[in-house]
Write a protein that holds these residues in place. Structure first.
Motif, PDB file in Angstrom:
ATOM      1  N   ARG A 124      -5.488  -4.852   0.080  1.00 40.85           N
ATOM      2  CA  ARG A 124      -6.000  -5.273   1.264  1.00 40.85           C
ATOM      3  C   ARG A 124      -6.475  -6.802   1.116  1.00 40.85           C
ATOM      4  O   ARG A 124      -6.753  -7.296   0.046  1.00 40.85           O
TER       5      ARG A 124
ATOM      6  N   SER B 173       0.892  -1.324   0.042  1.00 44.91           N
ATOM      7  CA  SER B 173       0.007   0.048   0.054  1.00 44.91           C
ATOM      8  C   SER B 173       0.720   1.269   0.155  1.00 44.91           C
ATOM      9  O   SER B 173       2.020   1.289   0.770  1.00 44.91           O
ATOM     10  N   ASN B 174       0.532   2.405  -0.728  1.00 44.87           N
ATOM     11  CA  ASN B 174       1.157   3.495  -0.864  1.00 44.87           C
ATOM     12  C   ASN B 174       0.027   4.519  -1.256  1.00 44.87           C
ATOM     13  O   ASN B 174      -0.999   4.361  -1.276  1.00 44.87           O
ATOM     14  N   GLN B 175       0.698   5.918  -1.546  1.00 46.74           N
ATOM     15  CA  GLN B 175      -0.223   6.839  -1.606  1.00 46.74           C
ATOM     16  C   GLN B 175      -1.208   6.538  -2.993  1.00 46.74           C
ATOM     17  O   GLN B 175      -2.032   7.137  -3.111  1.00 46.74           O
TER      18      GLN B 175
ATOM     19  N   GLN C 192      -1.947   3.409  -4.162  1.00 48.32           N
ATOM     20  CA  GLN C 192      -2.693   2.247  -4.350  1.00 48.32           C
ATOM     21  C   GLN C 192      -2.955   1.666  -2.735  1.00 48.32           C
ATOM     22  O   GLN C 192      -2.019   1.942  -1.944  1.00 48.32           O
ATOM     23  N   GLU C 193      -4.245   0.956  -2.612  1.00 53.51           N
ATOM     24  CA  GLU C 193      -4.247   0.596  -1.320  1.00 53.51           C
ATOM     25  C   GLU C 193      -4.578  -0.895  -1.391  1.00 53.51           C
ATOM     26  O   GLU C 193      -5.380  -1.341  -2.357  1.00 53.51           O
TER      27      GLU C 193
END
Lengths: 513, 291
Positions: free
Chosen positions: A73, A66-68, A70-71
């Motif tokens: 989960r 996860s980063n700015q 793309q998330e």
């Protein structure tokens, strides 16, 4: 009078109660306006297949972080006889599968991705930065496939370098873009791209990166895949440059300058292979990607809402938008016709045209529409001269629409002409009806009147298309379906509206003064 | 409270389409009777039954098989008009005249029986009424009163009178121009000439842009000209309105050189351009009659 009073009271109730109910729902649930926009979520299943196993086999790959933009989960996996370990390294999160079995192995690793579109605006006169930190040195130096210090790269970089970072990036981008694209899956290094003057995404990214590094702009390649509703084996490579404290994406292959669409999944950074596996292992993989829409958090919006249609039934977006937003488009058309006084071909026809243009570029779509309609209408005029019966005439029109679309379609494919290719997807029946109306006005009135009506139709279609494109509006009606009642009330009032249409003020201006 | 609000927004004396539809067409003309006016055959049956002056009906053809039998009854006339019962915008209307040799002629061309039959068959098959089958109306051909030639020589000018509850409220004369190509409709470039209904005289002419006191093509005077048989014309419109179970009508009347005023057509949704021709609004006039 009695009727009017009951009409008034009923409409006020239908107008106010749903709005109050919506306000109540809003206050009861803790959500922001942005939370009601349906989110585009991809479920990515990485399917691994291994056979002809040696005694012990290892497969290594990268898991997205996860980063700015793309998330990631809901990681899940299934398959047996495998030990999974993850380990962070300089390129990303490495996942290592240890297989100890002589049988064939099928294994699936699944996660959900929600991406965000990002775009960076570099200042016009951006100066070159000095980079002395040790961490950044690796993004300025030569790599096996990104041969920054090669003499050919250096001279090309010098040639392309401009006074500012932005200008330099633009000239690098334009140069690499001008190199012929190929779909080879072979690894191409930066120098070979210069030599062959053709490359796939990995070659172009390496060359772009090598040029930037040679010009003193820290740069790296990024590996991942483009999320689409398909099964695929292709991964993708793009570039990033480091400027003003952040990594800024560039994808020359797909023409993304300092921006990246939401459906780019980043798996690792650096020039490494996505998969490493034990020699002699018969290994195959594919990404099975499914796109769906849902609310940010399914439990957040409580009370009467239509969200289950999306969260549980996973209705396709195109169906959902026509279901939810056609009433709003119809309201817009009613306002245009009865209050503004702009007439279009057909009553709901502009809404259908708008719906047909949802997934294409608006300008191209409307132009294509206009071209086909005018062509078919001219044919219609000719048929009118020959006095044909109505039904065979309609059938001829339909056939000629299809011939026109097929012609444009094949011309589009052969000449690599995007608008032509797109035309094959235009809705046949809607075009036939519009062309028939156009020809009728042309016949009974004149060219200027027919063109005026065509423009009006285009205008209203465009506005309805903007309505259909709004995910926010879809979210509003998913969350507050009771708002259809006030919408009906507005239509009821429009239905009893006897004021002059705005266009009539102009028409009657000689007598009004 | 509603009305006060309404007047503030609407203000002017001009009647707009919304108000015409809502307060007059929908209120005063029951939809089931529209066809009595819209269908030319039904309209003429009603007119004849009430002895209202209109072009004589020579025949009605309802089936293709009846064409030739009907034609044998028609062949002795010198001039006839063939019309679709449910045509729109003048489409399908054929005016035939016999020349010295006894051939039927239209627009300078000789029409064979075969060609005339084909035209009638086309009307019946719905060529001019959007696919639904239709009937052919064959009637007497109008010879315009010499009065019209004093304004403009070609075409057939007609009067339009708006009536509410059998009372005439506004009228105009429609005259073709060079631009309108024989047609007298305002939006096709014809002239709409206002009428002083008390005096029975013409007012200024309007062509969609400008007002004229003389015909713009030939300079013949218009404003102030007296209309022949005006009182008969008005009386005819009232008598006609009384035969129809419709209370808001636009009645089209021509003056034949021999027969005088004749009813041409009845409209249940009469256009609003008449207000431009008369430089005045319909709204107050209609409202006064409504209450």
């Amino acid at each position: 009078m009695l009727l009017k009073k009951s009409f008034f009271i009923a409409s006020m109730l239908l107008l106010l109660l749903p709005i109050l109910f919506s306000a109540f729902k809003y206050s009861q649930n803790n959500f922001e306006i942005s939370d009601i926009i349906p989110r585009e979520i991809y479920t990515v299943s990485l399917e691994l297949e291994m056979s002809d196993l040696p005694k012990k086999a290892v497969v290594k790959s990268y898991l997205p972080e996860s980063n700015q933009r793309q998330e990631i989960r809901n990681h899940t996996w299934y398959g047996d006889s495998i030990t999974v370990t993850t380990k962070k390294n300089e390129f990303g999160t490495q996942i290592i599968w240890d297989v100890a079995d002589f049988n064939d192995v099928l294994y699936t690793y699944e996660y959900e991705v929600e991406g965000k579109y990002v775009r960076f605006d570099l200042p016009l006169d951006s100066p070159f930065e000095e980079h002395s930190s040790i961490e950044l040195q690796q993004f300025l130096s030569s790599d096996p496939f990104i041969q920054t210090s090669h003499v050919q790269i250096e001279s090309k970089a010098k040639e392309l370098k401009k006074h500012s970072v932005l200008a330099t990036l633009r000239s690098n981008f334009a140069y690499v873009k001008s190199i012929r694209s190929s779909n080879t899956r072979l690894l191409t290094d930066a120098v070979s791209v210069l030599r062959l003057n053709r490359a796939s995404c990995n070659g172009k990214s390496r060359l772009f990166t090598a040029l930037c590094r040679a010009q003193g702009i820290p740069s790296r390649v990024v590996g991942g895949t483009i999320l689409e509703n398909v099964q695929k084996r292709t991964s993708h490579l793009w570039s990033e440059i480091y400027y003003g404290g952040s990594w800024i994406p560039f994808d020359v292959m797909n023409d993304h300058f300092a921006m990246l669409p939401a459906n780019y999944l980043q798996l690792y950074t650096g020039d490494v292979y996505l998969f490493n596996y034990t020699k002699d292992l018969n290994f195959d993989y594919q990404f099975d990607i499914k796109k769906k829409y849902q609310s940010l958090n399914e439990k957040r919006i409580e009370g009467l809402s239509l969200w289950p249609l999306l969260n549980e039934l996973h209705l396709p977006m195109d169906l959902l938008r026509s279901l939810l937003l056609l009433p709003l488009a119809a309201l817009l058309i009613a306002i245009f016709r009865n209050v503004v006084g702009i007439n279009s071909f057909g009553i709901l026809l502009p809404a259908l045209i708008g719906l047909a243009l949802v997934n294409v570029d608006l300008v191209t779509g409307l132009t294509a529409f206009g071209i086909v309609i005018v062509l078919v209408a001219l044919l219609h005029l000719l048929l009118e001269k020959w006095s044909l019966l109505h039904v065979p005439k309609v059938a001829i029109i339909l056939t000629s629409v299809i011939i026109t679309l097929l012609t444009f379609g094949i011309a589009g494919v052969l000449l690599d002409w995007e608008m032509g290719e797109m035309m094959i997807y235009l809705p046949i029946v809607i075009i036939s009806i519009t062309a028939e109306r156009f020809a009728k006005v042309l016949n009974e009135e004149d060219l200027s009147e027919a063109l005026k009506m065509l423009l009006n139709t285009a205008l209203i279609s465009l506005l309805t298309c903007l309505i259909f494109r709004s995910k926010l509006l879809i979210g509003v009606f998913l969350t507050f379906p009771e708002l259809y009642l006030p919408l009906i009330v507005i239509l009821l009032f429009l239905g009893r509206w006897i004021g002059m249409r705005i266009s009539e003020y102009r028409r009657f201006s000689p007598t009004l003064n | 409270m509603f009305d006060k609000w309404k007047n503030r927004i609407i203000g002017s004396e001009i009647l707009g389409i919304n108000e015409r539809n809502m307060d007059y067409v929908y209120q005063l003309n029951p939809k089931k009777y529209f066809t009595l006016a819209d269908d030319k055959v039904k309209c003429k049956e009603l007119l004849h039954a009430n002895n209202i002056a209109c072009a004589k009906t020579y025949g009605v053809v309802r089936r293709i098989g009846d064409i030739s039998r009907m034609w044998s009854n028609l062949n002795h006339y010198k001039k006839i008009a063939i019309k679709p019962a449910n045509g729109s915008g003048g489409g399908g209307i054929l005016i035939l005249k016999k020349n010295a040799e006894g051939y039927w002629v239209s627009g300078g061309e000789i029409w064979s029986e075969q060609k005339i039959f084909t035209h009638m068959a086309r009307i019946i098959m719905g060529m001019y009424s959007f696919g639904s089958s239709d009937h052919v109306l064959v009637e007497q051909c109008i010879e315009p009163h010499p009065f019209f030639a004093e304004i403009y020589a070609a075409g057939v000018p007609d009067f339009r009178i708006i009536l509410i509850k059998d009372e005439p409220v506004m009228s105009m004369l429609r005259v073709p121009t060079d631009k309108s190509g024989g047609k007298a409709n305002l939006h096709q470039g014809g002239l709409g000439i206002g009428i002083d209904m008390e005096k029975g005289t013409l007012l200024d002419a309007f062509d969609g842009h400008t007002y004229y006191t003389h015909h713009p093509d030939n300079g013949n005077s218009i404003a102030g000209k007296e209309i022949p048989m005006w009182n008969t014309l008005v009386a005819l419109s009232i008598a006609t309105s009384k035969c129809f179970p419709l209370d808001y009508l636009g009645i089209d009347i021509v003056i034949d050189a021999e027969l005088g005023p004749l009813i041409m057509e009845i409209n249940v949704r009469p256009g609003l351009g008449i207000q431009l021709a008369n430089k005045s609004g319909l709204k107050l006039l209609l409202k006064a009659k409504l209450n």
